[in-house]
Design a protein around this motif. Structure first.
Motif, PDB file in Angstrom:
ATOM      1  N   ALA A 221       0.807  -1.229   0.000  1.00 24.01           N
ATOM      2  CA  ALA A 221       0.000   0.000   0.000  1.00 24.01           C
ATOM      3  C   ALA A 221       0.837   1.274   0.000  1.00 24.01           C
ATOM      4  O   ALA A 221       0.311   2.354  -0.253  1.00 24.01           O
ATOM      5  CB  ALA A 221      -0.926   0.017   1.214  1.00 24.01           C
ATOM      6  N   ILE A 222       2.130   1.159   0.288  1.00 25.88           N
ATOM      7  CA  ILE A 222       2.965   2.349   0.447  1.00 25.88           C
ATOM      8  C   ILE A 222       4.213   2.246  -0.432  1.00 25.88           C
ATOM      9  O   ILE A 222       4.926   1.238  -0.401  1.00 25.88           O
ATOM     10  CB  ILE A 222       3.388   2.537   1.925  1.00 25.88           C
ATOM     11  N   LYS A 223       4.468   3.305  -1.189  1.00 19.81           N
ATOM     12  CA  LYS A 223       5.726   3.448  -1.923  1.00 19.81           C
ATOM     13  C   LYS A 223       6.596   4.421  -1.144  1.00 19.81           C
ATOM     14  O   LYS A 223       6.223   5.580  -0.942  1.00 19.81           O
ATOM     15  CB  LYS A 223       5.476   3.984  -3.335  1.00 19.81           C
ATOM     16  N   TYR A 224       7.757   3.943  -0.716  1.00 16.66           N
ATOM     17  CA  TYR A 224       8.684   4.798   0.024  1.00 16.66           C
ATOM     18  C   TYR A 224       9.701   5.385  -0.950  1.00 16.66           C
ATOM     19  O   TYR A 224      10.333   4.651  -1.713  1.00 16.66           O
ATOM     20  CB  TYR A 224       9.395   3.995   1.108  1.00 16.66           C
ATOM     21  N   ARG A 225       9.859   6.712  -0.913  1.00 17.72           N
ATOM     22  CA  ARG A 225      10.741   7.377  -1.868  1.00 17.72           C
ATOM     23  C   ARG A 225      11.748   8.256  -1.125  1.00 17.72           C
ATOM     24  O   ARG A 225      11.386   9.051  -0.265  1.00 17.72           O
ATOM     25  CB  ARG A 225       9.923   8.251  -2.828  1.00 17.72           C
ATOM     26  N   LYS A 226      13.014   8.130  -1.508  1.00 23.81           N
ATOM     27  CA  LYS A 226      14.049   9.002  -0.954  1.00 23.81           C
ATOM     28  C   LYS A 226      13.889  10.404  -1.548  1.00 23.81           C
ATOM     29  O   LYS A 226      13.253  10.577  -2.596  1.00 23.81           O
ATOM     30  CB  LYS A 226      15.435   8.451  -1.263  1.00 23.81           C
ATOM     31  N   PRO A 227      14.432  11.436  -0.897  1.00 27.28           N
ATOM     32  CA  PRO A 227      14.273  12.806  -1.403  1.00 27.28           C
ATOM     33  C   PRO A 227      14.759  12.958  -2.840  1.00 27.28           C
ATOM     34  O   PRO A 227      15.871  12.560  -3.182  1.00 27.28           O
ATOM     35  CB  PRO A 227      15.139  13.636  -0.438  1.00 27.28           C
ATOM     36  N   CYS A 228      13.901  13.504  -3.668  1.00 27.10           N
ATOM     37  CA  CYS A 228      14.212  13.734  -5.088  1.00 27.10           C
ATOM     38  C   CYS A 228      13.240  14.786  -5.599  1.00 27.10           C
ATOM     39  O   CYS A 228      12.033  14.538  -5.648  1.00 27.10           O
ATOM     40  CB  CYS A 228      14.099  12.445  -5.899  1.00 27.10           C
ATOM     41  N   ARG A 229      13.732  15.913  -5.976  1.00 29.59           N
ATOM     42  CA  ARG A 229      12.869  17.030  -6.365  1.00 29.59           C
ATOM     43  C   ARG A 229      12.012  16.686  -7.582  1.00 29.59           C
ATOM     44  O   ARG A 229      10.797  16.900  -7.578  1.00 29.59           O
ATOM     45  CB  ARG A 229      13.731  18.263  -6.654  1.00 29.59           C
ATOM     46  N   GLN A 230      12.602  16.154  -8.632  1.00 27.07           N
ATOM     47  CA  GLN A 230      11.852  15.874  -9.853  1.00 27.07           C
ATOM     48  C   GLN A 230      10.816  14.777  -9.639  1.00 27.07           C
ATOM     49  O   GLN A 230       9.676  14.883 -10.098  1.00 27.07           O
ATOM     50  CB  GLN A 230      12.813  15.493 -10.985  1.00 27.07           C
ATOM     51  N   GLY A 231      11.193  13.724  -8.936  1.00 29.82           N
ATOM     52  CA  GLY A 231      10.244  12.653  -8.651  1.00 29.82           C
ATOM     53  C   GLY A 231       9.099  13.140  -7.788  1.00 29.82           C
ATOM     54  O   GLY A 231       7.929  12.785  -8.010  1.00 29.82           O
ATOM     55  N   PHE A 232       9.415  13.990  -6.817  1.00 30.96           N
ATOM     56  CA  PHE A 232       8.380  14.534  -5.941  1.00 30.96           C
ATOM     57  C   PHE A 232       7.387  15.377  -6.732  1.00 30.96           C
ATOM     58  O   PHE A 232       6.171  15.266  -6.552  1.00 30.96           O
ATOM     59  CB  PHE A 232       9.030  15.373  -4.843  1.00 30.96           C
ATOM     60  N   LEU A 233       7.884  16.204  -7.637  1.00 32.00           N
ATOM     61  CA  LEU A 233       6.996  17.058  -8.430  1.00 32.00           C
ATOM     62  C   LEU A 233       6.097  16.234  -9.346  1.00 32.00           C
ATOM     63  O   LEU A 233       4.926  16.569  -9.544  1.00 32.00           O
ATOM     64  CB  LEU A 233       7.819  18.050  -9.240  1.00 32.00           C
ATOM     65  N   ARG A 234       6.638  15.161  -9.912  1.00 31.26           N
ATOM     66  CA  ARG A 234       5.806  14.288 -10.753  1.00 31.26           C
ATOM     67  C   ARG A 234       4.679  13.667  -9.933  1.00 31.26           C
ATOM     68  O   ARG A 234       3.524  13.612 -10.374  1.00 31.26           O
ATOM     69  CB  ARG A 234       6.661  13.196 -11.404  1.00 31.26           C
ATOM     70  N   ASP A 235       5.009  13.198  -8.736  1.00 30.51           N
ATOM     71  CA  ASP A 235       3.981  12.597  -7.880  1.00 30.51           C
ATOM     72  C   ASP A 235       2.978  13.640  -7.399  1.00 30.51           C
ATOM     73  O   ASP A 235       1.783  13.337  -7.246  1.00 30.51           O
ATOM     74  CB  ASP A 235       4.638  11.900  -6.685  1.00 30.51           C
ATOM     75  N   LEU A 236       3.433  14.866  -7.176  1.00 30.64           N
ATOM     76  CA  LEU A 236       2.522  15.929  -6.776  1.00 30.64           C
ATOM     77  C   LEU A 236       1.530  16.239  -7.885  1.00 30.64           C
ATOM     78  O   LEU A 236       0.331  16.421  -7.640  1.00 30.64           O
ATOM     79  CB  LEU A 236       3.314  17.187  -6.414  1.00 30.64           C
ATOM     80  N   GLU A 237       1.990  16.295  -9.115  1.00 27.05           N
ATOM     81  CA  GLU A 237       1.110  16.584 -10.253  1.00 27.05           C
ATOM     82  C   GLU A 237       0.044  15.507 -10.443  1.00 27.05           C
ATOM     83  O   GLU A 237      -1.092  15.802 -10.797  1.00 27.05           O
ATOM     84  CB  GLU A 237       1.936  16.709 -11.531  1.00 27.05           C
ATOM     85  N   SER A 238       0.413  14.253 -10.207  1.00 29.75           N
ATOM     86  CA  SER A 238      -0.488  13.151 -10.539  1.00 29.75           C
ATOM     87  C   SER A 238      -1.353  12.674  -9.387  1.00 29.75           C
ATOM     88  O   SER A 238      -2.355  11.991  -9.600  1.00 29.75           O
ATOM     89  CB  SER A 238       0.324  11.966 -11.076  1.00 29.75           C
TER      90      SER A 238
END
Length: 347
Positions: A221-238
């Protein structure tokens, strides 16, 4: 004009705002050097836009389990190092110091008689009209003396009829692909406590970013992601919604892309308490005082919010800075707010 730009580095929000400013400054070929303080140099990431930036220890709050730890904050404060850095930072070659709540550059400029313009979210609390939940005498002294400035421009989600500017939000990775995932970024909470909260919601999927995550891991149920600006912005958009502490910049980005917000302010930090209070009063976010299963479950059933078209280009602000007439920012503020369309219930 040669500018020194001092940025508070304890939270990623200050750096996000500085990235937008740095792009606009570079587009106008302004000569800018960047200074950051508040965290170790090896903990900064995605800093290419700032060139050969410098870092200092500065001052920061320590926290445990989502609450400010004042004893640890005091014991970790490197006051002698701060004073040394202030005296050793040479600002004599600069015409102006821009500052986003960063103490080393602000005090070095004050000592040298160089003008300091504070462009920060903290500056909005100089106005009585702005909600300031939990503000006390100590908070007022911190706001006044932590990073002193000659002129201050506050940045906020709403102007409250004052000389306040809106946030500038750069959408670096816009996408039309949407998901039902919920984006979670609560760096002031313990990761295992966040996991315990989210694992109780079996019908939803979450993407969790946290500074303690060292490599990406997917569970059921959970995807754990290390700090990454571009990846974070993609996930924020979607994503379908955002769960966060009550920092300013992430909430601004979420409002700009029309995501519903659930905020848990850092306990003991009046700025985050005030942010949560403001967004709740404006009807733009829900608030929980702890990691509350019942509040989370109710919020997950809500619909997304209307997006707010905060500006992406701070060129008018840069033009105002370069013009050198800093005494009357009201005209600048009015021009920046004029095209912004707030949801009907906020108006």
């Amino acid at each position: 004009m040669r500018i020194l730009y001092g940025i508070q580095g304890t939270g990623n929000g200050h750096i996000t705002r500085a990235r937008v400013m740095a792009k606009a400054l570079a587009a106008q070929n302004v000569d800018v050097d960047y200074v950051f303080s508040g965290r170790p140099r090896d903990q900064y990431f995605d800093m290419e836009r700032f060139g050969q930036y410098r870092t200092f220890d500065g001052l920061t709050f320590s926290h445990d389990h989502g609450k400010i730890n004042y004893l640890k904050t005091a014991s970790n404060a490197k006051l002698f190092g701060l004073i040394k850095d202030i005296h050793q930072l040479d600002v004599s070659c600069y015409d102006l110091v821009l500052n986003d709540f960063e103490p080393v550059s602000a005090w070095a400029a004050k000592k040298a008689g160089i003008a300091v313009i504070n462009i920060s979210h903290q500056a909005v609390f100089n106005y009585e009209q702005v909600p300031a939940k939990g503000m006390n005498w100590i908070n007022k002294q911190i706001l006044k003396y932590f990073a002193p400035a000659d002129i201050s421009l506050g940045v906020h989600w709403f102007h409250f009829g004052q000389a306040i500017i809106p946030p500038f939000i750069e959408r670096e990775t816009p996408t039309s692909a949407l998901s039902e995932d919920i984006l979670v970024y609560m760096p002031f909470e313990e990761l295992d406590e966040i996991s315990d909260l989210l694992n109780g919601q079996h019908d939803h999927n979450f993407v969790v970013y946290h500074p303690s995550i060292e490599k990406d891991v997917d569970t059921r149920a959970i995807k754990y992601r290390k700090p990454c600006r571009q990846g974070f912005l993609r996930d924020l958009e979607s994503c379908a919604g955002v769960i966060a502490n009550a920092g300013f910049e992430l909430s601004s980005e979420a409002l700009c892309v029309g995501k519903k917000l659930l905020l848990k302010p850092l306990d003991g930090q009046f700025e985050q308490a005030s942010n949560a209070e403001t967004l709740s009063l404006l009807g733009l976010a829900n608030v929980m005082t702890g990691l509350d299963d019942a509040v989370l479950e109710t919020w997950l059933q809500q619909e997304s919010k209307d997006a707010i078209n905060y500006p992406s280009d701070p060129t008018p602000l840069i033009d105002w800075l370069l013009a050198g007439d800093y005494k009357n920012p009201e005209k600048l503020c009015q021009s920046l707010w004029q095209p912004i369309l707030m949801p009907q219930f906020v108006r």
